[in-house]
Design a protein around this motif. Structure first.
Motif, PDB file in Angstrom:
ATOM      1  N   LYS A 176       0.822  -1.210   0.000  1.00 45.21           N
ATOM      2  CA  LYS A 176       0.000   0.000   0.000  1.00 45.21           C
ATOM      3  C   LYS A 176       0.858   1.263   0.000  1.00 45.21           C
ATOM      4  O   LYS A 176       1.675   1.477   0.888  1.00 45.21           O
ATOM      5  N   GLY A 177       0.647   2.086  -1.018  1.00 48.62           N
ATOM      6  CA  GLY A 177       1.359   3.357  -1.098  1.00 48.62           C
ATOM      7  C   GLY A 177       2.853   3.222  -1.305  1.00 48.62           C
ATOM      8  O   GLY A 177       3.598   4.146  -0.974  1.00 48.62           O
ATOM      9  N   VAL A 178       3.314   2.117  -1.862  1.00 49.73           N
ATOM     10  CA  VAL A 178       4.755   1.902  -1.987  1.00 49.73           C
ATOM     11  C   VAL A 178       5.393   3.007  -2.825  1.00 49.73           C
ATOM     12  O   VAL A 178       4.858   3.442  -3.833  1.00 49.73           O
ATOM     13  N   ASN A 179       6.544   3.462  -2.343  1.00 49.03           N
ATOM     14  CA  ASN A 179       7.256   4.531  -3.040  1.00 49.03           C
ATOM     15  C   ASN A 179       8.741   4.192  -3.106  1.00 49.03           C
ATOM     16  O   ASN A 179       9.199   3.568  -4.031  1.00 49.03           O
ATOM     17  N   GLY A 180       9.505   4.610  -2.085  1.00 41.27           N
ATOM     18  CA  GLY A 180      10.954   4.492  -2.118  1.00 41.27           C
ATOM     19  C   GLY A 180      11.453   3.063  -2.236  1.00 41.27           C
ATOM     20  O   GLY A 180      10.973   2.162  -1.548  1.00 41.27           O
ATOM     21  N   LEU A 181      12.431   2.861  -3.129  1.00 40.75           N
ATOM     22  CA  LEU A 181      13.089   1.573  -3.310  1.00 40.75           C
ATOM     23  C   LEU A 181      14.596   1.757  -3.230  1.00 40.75           C
ATOM     24  O   LEU A 181      15.122   2.791  -3.621  1.00 40.75           O
TER      25      LEU A 181
END
Length: 289
Positions: free
Chosen positions: A178-183
């Motif tokens: 959910k809401g994944v962003n930074g990798l």
């Protein structure tokens, strides 16, 4: 979200340990209190500066721009190149056929950039977009990172994390984030920031996930210093230092309404590079830890 510019040198001092003295006994080394000190800030020359990425081969910092309307295909995106002292090398290093570029990763001699529902592959030497990869079902592609073999990228709206091979083939390797962003990648592991916090994925090809920090939820940019030490940003204006089980707020620019989007890192200078998004600036902070 950003490329794997990871450092281990000095980590032992930062994390503490024992060193020998001339008498053969040991003394404890002190753990330095983490701190960020601003060393420069650019003028407001950017437009929705969303992500920064350091390129060690060229010794420059790339900045993705055009995110004032982050989901619109308005062809106003561009990539800037700036020096590590904050001076502008080329404000519009790459432009045209870019809408709202966000996360970036370098693999080989190519710069991979997410752009809403496509991944653009830029040839660094010629500063040209040589390939566009449409991503079926993508809604809001965000950060990108690489483990040196393939490029990972996230979709904050669908919760998917993709892996992209150098031949252009891609697949979903993890969903329901959910809401994944930074990798980011470190030691063969993929890490991510999403609504649950900071996650670490197994490197056995199954991408089994483990939440290793539940305090920094909704994070944007991620820097990995070693397997237990991280710097993470939250778009609203916060930068955190995570060391083991301890989380420290290093910067809070929310009162100034200055965003802290997808941060980058210059390892040799220990500089955290902060795109300020709606403030249209890039700032650099010296990290002590």
């Amino acid at each position: 979200m950003n490329n794997s510019f990871l450092i281990a040198a000095g980590a032992a001092l930062a994390l503490g340990g024992c060193v020998g003295n001339q008498n053969g006994s040991t003394t404890e080394t002190a753990t330095v209190t983490p701190e960020l000190t601003q060393v420069w800030k650019t003028d407001t020359v950017f437009t929705g500066s969303e992500s920064t990425l350091y390129d060690p081969a060229a010794d420059i910092i790339y900045v993705s721009n055009g995110n004032t309307k982050a989901g619109d295909k308005d062809n106003d995106g561009f990539i800037s190149a700036i020096n590590t002292d904050g001076t502008i090398r080329d404000l519009k290093w790459v432009e045209g056929n870019l809408h709202a570029p966000k996360g970036m990763a370098i693999l080989g001699e190519k710069l991979y950039v997410t752009d809403i529902d496509e991944v653009k592959i830029i040839d660094i030497a010629s500063a040209t977009i040589e390939k566009t990869i449409p991503v079926e079902g993508a809604v809001f592609l965000n950060d990108a990172a690489t483990d040196g073999q393939q490029v990972y990228f996230s979709d904050s709206r669908t919760g998917n994390i993709y892996a992209l091979a150098t031949d252009g083939g891609y697949s979903v390797v993890s969903s329901d984030n959910k809401g994944v962003n930074g990798l980011e990648c470190y030691d063969g592991h993929l890490y991510s920031l999403d609504g649950e916090g900071l996650k670490k994925f197994s490197k056995d090809g199954e991408y089994t996930q483990e939440v290793i920090n539940a305090e920094v939820t909704g994070g944007d940019g991620l820097v990995i210093l070693n397997d237990s030490t991280f710097v993470a940003s939250r778009w609203h204006g916060e930068i955190f230092f995570i060391r083991g089980s301890e989380t420290t707020v290093l910067v809070d620019t929310q009162p100034e309404k200055s965003n802290t989007a997808d941060i980058g890192f210059v390892p040799s200078q220990k500089l955290v590079i902060v795109p300020t998004f709606l403030k249209n600036e890039v700032a650099a902070y010296q990290l002590a830890y």
